[in-house]
Design a protein around this motif. Structure first.
Motif, PDB file in Angstrom:
ATOM      1  N   ASP A 171       0.819  -1.226   0.000  1.00  0.00           N
ATOM      2  CA  ASP A 171       0.000   0.000   0.000  1.00  0.00           C
ATOM      3  C   ASP A 171       0.849   1.270   0.000  1.00  0.00           C
ATOM      4  OD1 ASP A 171      -2.232  -1.648   0.117  1.00  0.00           O
ATOM      5  OD2 ASP A 171      -2.267  -1.624   2.308  1.00  0.00           O
ATOM      6  N   LEU A 172       1.875   1.297  -0.861  1.00  0.00           N
ATOM      7  CA  LEU A 172       2.753   2.472  -0.938  1.00  0.00           C
ATOM      8  C   LEU A 172       2.019   3.636  -1.601  1.00  0.00           C
ATOM      9  CD1 LEU A 172       5.492   3.913  -0.717  1.00  0.00           C
ATOM     10  CD2 LEU A 172       6.153   2.812  -2.878  1.00  0.00           C
ATOM     11  N   GLU A 173       2.032   4.782  -0.928  1.00  0.00           N
ATOM     12  CA  GLU A 173       1.451   6.009  -1.466  1.00  0.00           C
ATOM     13  C   GLU A 173       2.515   7.100  -1.425  1.00  0.00           C
ATOM     14  OE1 GLU A 173      -1.430   6.408  -2.818  1.00  0.00           O
ATOM     15  OE2 GLU A 173      -2.415   4.517  -2.293  1.00  0.00           O
ATOM     16  N   VAL A 174       2.566   7.899  -2.501  1.00  0.00           N
ATOM     17  CA  VAL A 174       3.545   8.988  -2.579  1.00  0.00           C
ATOM     18  C   VAL A 174       2.817  10.268  -2.976  1.00  0.00           C
ATOM     19  CG1 VAL A 174       5.678   9.822  -3.621  1.00  0.00           C
ATOM     20  CG2 VAL A 174       5.346   7.359  -3.271  1.00  0.00           C
ATOM     21  N   PHE A 175       3.071  11.323  -2.222  1.00  0.00           N
ATOM     22  CA  PHE A 175       2.446  12.620  -2.506  1.00  0.00           C
ATOM     23  C   PHE A 175       3.543  13.688  -2.605  1.00  0.00           C
ATOM     24  CE2 PHE A 175      -0.469  10.062   0.003  1.00  0.00           C
ATOM     25  CZ  PHE A 175      -1.622  10.081  -0.786  1.00  0.00           C
ATOM     26  N   ALA A 176       3.313  14.683  -3.474  1.00  0.00           N
ATOM     27  CA  ALA A 176       4.266  15.777  -3.645  1.00  0.00           C
ATOM     28  C   ALA A 176       3.547  17.111  -3.485  1.00  0.00           C
ATOM     29  CB  ALA A 176       4.928  15.710  -5.018  1.00  0.00           C
ATOM     30  N   THR A 177       4.151  18.006  -2.721  1.00  0.00           N
ATOM     31  CA  THR A 177       3.623  19.359  -2.563  1.00  0.00           C
ATOM     32  C   THR A 177       4.678  20.345  -3.046  1.00  0.00           C
ATOM     33  OG1 THR A 177       2.337  18.683  -0.620  1.00  0.00           O
ATOM     34  CG2 THR A 177       2.701  21.047  -0.946  1.00  0.00           C
ATOM     35  N   VAL A 178       4.379  21.005  -4.156  1.00  0.00           N
ATOM     36  CA  VAL A 178       5.317  21.965  -4.747  1.00  0.00           C
ATOM     37  C   VAL A 178       5.107  23.317  -4.078  1.00  0.00           C
ATOM     38  CG1 VAL A 178       6.081  23.107  -6.856  1.00  0.00           C
ATOM     39  CG2 VAL A 178       5.291  20.724  -6.928  1.00  0.00           C
ATOM     40  N   ASN A 179       6.182  23.903  -3.566  1.00  0.00           N
ATOM     41  CA  ASN A 179       6.081  25.203  -2.912  1.00  0.00           C
ATOM     42  C   ASN A 179       5.648  26.254  -3.936  1.00  0.00           C
ATOM     43  OD1 ASN A 179       6.670  27.736  -1.582  1.00  0.00           O
ATOM     44  ND2 ASN A 179       7.929  26.574  -0.155  1.00  0.00           N
TER      45      ASN A 179
ATOM     46  N   ASN B   7      11.448  24.222  -4.228  1.00  0.00           N
ATOM     47  CA  ASN B   7      11.257  23.311  -3.098  1.00  0.00           C
ATOM     48  C   ASN B   7      10.019  22.442  -3.290  1.00  0.00           C
ATOM     49  OD1 ASN B   7      13.434  23.850  -1.265  1.00  0.00           O
ATOM     50  ND2 ASN B   7      12.505  25.843  -0.870  1.00  0.00           N
ATOM     51  N   VAL B   8      10.204  21.141  -3.117  1.00  0.00           N
ATOM     52  CA  VAL B   8       9.096  20.185  -3.193  1.00  0.00           C
ATOM     53  C   VAL B   8       9.164  19.280  -1.973  1.00  0.00           C
ATOM     54  CG1 VAL B   8       7.971  18.375  -4.544  1.00  0.00           C
ATOM     55  CG2 VAL B   8       9.212  20.214  -5.712  1.00  0.00           C
ATOM     56  N   THR B   9       8.038  19.133  -1.263  1.00  0.00           N
ATOM     57  CA  THR B   9       7.968  18.244  -0.107  1.00  0.00           C
ATOM     58  C   THR B   9       7.297  16.947  -0.525  1.00  0.00           C
ATOM     59  OG1 THR B   9       7.874  20.075   1.462  1.00  0.00           O
ATOM     60  CG2 THR B   9       7.091  17.936   2.240  1.00  0.00           C
ATOM     61  N   PHE B  10       7.988  15.842  -0.311  1.00  0.00           N
ATOM     62  CA  PHE B  10       7.471  14.522  -0.658  1.00  0.00           C
ATOM     63  C   PHE B  10       7.098  13.766   0.616  1.00  0.00           C
ATOM     64  CE2 PHE B  10      10.372  15.638  -4.109  1.00  0.00           C
ATOM     65  CZ  PHE B  10       9.593  15.371  -5.224  1.00  0.00           C
ATOM     66  N   THR B  11       5.956  13.077   0.556  1.00  0.00           N
ATOM     67  CA  THR B  11       5.499  12.259   1.674  1.00  0.00           C
ATOM     68  C   THR B  11       5.193  10.859   1.147  1.00  0.00           C
ATOM     69  OG1 THR B  11       4.508  14.176   2.765  1.00  0.00           O
ATOM     70  CG2 THR B  11       3.788  11.999   3.497  1.00  0.00           C
ATOM     71  N   ALA B  12       5.857   9.861   1.713  1.00  0.00           N
ATOM     72  CA  ALA B  12       5.635   8.470   1.316  1.00  0.00           C
ATOM     73  C   ALA B  12       5.181   7.670   2.530  1.00  0.00           C
ATOM     74  CB  ALA B  12       6.906   7.873   0.736  1.00  0.00           C
ATOM     75  N   THR B  13       4.167   6.839   2.320  1.00  0.00           N
ATOM     76  CA  THR B  13       3.681   5.967   3.386  1.00  0.00           C
ATOM     77  C   THR B  13       3.466   4.567   2.831  1.00  0.00           C
ATOM     78  OG1 THR B  13       1.352   6.521   2.961  1.00  0.00           O
ATOM     79  CG2 THR B  13       2.531   7.870   4.582  1.00  0.00           C
ATOM     80  N   ALA B  14       3.754   3.564   3.659  1.00  0.00           N
ATOM     81  CA  ALA B  14       3.515   2.172   3.261  1.00  0.00           C
ATOM     82  C   ALA B  14       3.453   1.309   4.505  1.00  0.00           C
ATOM     83  CB  ALA B  14       4.615   1.677   2.320  1.00  0.00           C
ATOM     84  N   LYS B  15       2.651   0.279   4.460  1.00  0.00           N
ATOM     85  CA  LYS B  15       2.594  -0.682   5.557  1.00  0.00           C
ATOM     86  C   LYS B  15       3.887  -1.493   5.591  1.00  0.00           C
ATOM     87  CE  LYS B  15      -2.452  -1.227   5.424  1.00  0.00           C
ATOM     88  NZ  LYS B  15      -3.565  -2.172   5.164  1.00  0.00           N
ATOM     89  N   ASN B  16       4.389  -1.726   6.795  1.00  0.00           N
ATOM     90  CA  ASN B  16       5.580  -2.550   7.024  1.00  0.00           C
ATOM     91  C   ASN B  16       6.858  -1.952   6.429  1.00  0.00           C
ATOM     92  OD1 ASN B  16       4.030  -4.685   8.295  1.00  0.00           O
ATOM     93  ND2 ASN B  16       3.333  -5.242   6.227  1.00  0.00           N
TER      94      ASN B  16
END
Length: 344
Positions: free
Chosen positions: A35-43, A49-58
């Motif tokens: 369940d890998l999810e990746v999000f990007a927020t461009v300033n 500047n770009v903030t990346f957020t990644a989440t995944a189980k385990n």
């Protein structure tokens, strides 16, 4: 009762030991992240500047490939990266478990960067070129600067001067220090060196067979590693014998001399009107333009020498391996430069 209780605990311990031994002492089954999810927020301030957020189980950590040859390992899955140049980047994220099982996902991010003027010369002060910005190569160099060129470079006002709001590099037919022609080669080495940016030069080129004006850059580590290991970026090269044809070329190990990466385009009035010659240089690409028309895109990466400081060179050569045969009726010509600007 105490004896019964002690016997009970002893039997329980033996059973646990037996179960453990019957399992062979094996480690738990490796777990793959999911369940890998990746999000990007461009300033929105166009800073890159770009903030990346990644989440995944385990997942125990995340490897980020920012799409321009830059990588970073992040435990928490959140990272802010500043891109040095605008563009569309494919970002890949690899989620890793404690047992090094992996899962990956890619997203695209569009980065916009506001350009600011980093360095320039507008050539508005009459006289010699600004000594705080320009130095000179003097003489004939080894084997005509390595290209069998025929000119002797000087810093005399007969060959270089700022007048009427432009820089004039003048190529002349004259006997001087054993050479039949004189000219000038200006360079910003040691006065302005930079990595990445947009170089823009407005210039009018030369006339006459054999003339070879150039607007180019050389790696600042030239004296320590030599050529082509230092890298060379030719923003504009021109043959007076081939009017209107503009060349942009990159020299690097394995692709130098006649084997260089080069492309050309054709314009009108190159030697009678001013045109804007431009290179956009980033970690991911080097793009070449004439009058804002893109005609050559070269993919950059970390394995080639275009990711360190370079300096700017303006010169007019005569003859040699690129300039070719000289018109016997040639007497003099000049390359005029209205400005040199570097943006970042």
């Amino acid at each position: 009762m105490k004896f019964i209780r002690a016997s009970f605990f002893l039997v329980a311990a033996m059973l646990l030991t037996y179960c453990s031994k019957s399992n062979g002492g094996a480690e738990p089954t490796p777990v793959t992240p999911s369940d890998l999810e990746v999000f990007a927020t461009v300033n929105p301030d166009n800073s890159g500047n770009v903030t990346f957020t990644a989440t995944a189980k385990n997942a125990a950590s995340y490897d980020f490939d920012f799409g321009n040859g830059t990588y970073q390992n992040v435990v928490a899955g959140v990272v802010t990266y500043q891109y040095p140049a605008a563009g569309v980047y494919t970002v890949q994220v690899i989620a890793k478990s404690k047992s090094n099982k992996t899962i990956s996902k890619s997203i695209q991010v569009t980065v916009t960067i506001s350009s600011s003027l980093l360095w320039s010369d507008e050539f508005n002060t009459p006289g010699a070129p600004d000594a705080s910005k320009w130095g000179y190569d003097i003489g004939t160099g080894d084997n005509g600067w390595g290209n069998a060129e025929l000119q002797y470079y000087t810093n005399r006002p007969e060959n270089v001067i700022v007048a009427d709001g432009v820089l004039k590099i003048m190529l002349k037919k004259e006997s001087f220090s054993g050479s039949a022609y004189t000219s000038t080669r200006l360079l910003s080495r040691g006065k302005f060196d930079f990595t990445y940016g947009t170089v823009e030069v407005k210039a009018k080129l030369t006339t006459g067979g054999g003339t070879w004006p150039a607007i180019w850059m050389l790696g600042s580590n030239f004296s320590s590693v030599g050529w082509p290991a230092c890298g060379e970026i030719d923003i504009m090269e021109y043959r007076g014998s081939d009017p209107g044809k503009i060349h942009s070329t990159l020299h690097h190990p394995g692709r130098s001399g006649g084997n260089a990466d080069t492309k050309s385009t054709t314009i009108a009035n190159a030697n009678t009107a001013f045109h804007i010659y431009k290179a956009e240089w980033s970690a991911s690409a080097i793009k070449f333009y004439v009058d804002d028309k893109l005609y050559h895109t070269f993919p950059n990466n970390s394995s080639i020498p275009f990711n360190h400081d370079f300096f700017i060179i303006l010169n007019v050569a005569m003859g040699g391996t690129f300039g070719g045969p000289v018109d016997p009726n040639f007497s003099n010509t000049s390359m005029e430069v209205d400005y040199v600007r570097v943006y970042r």
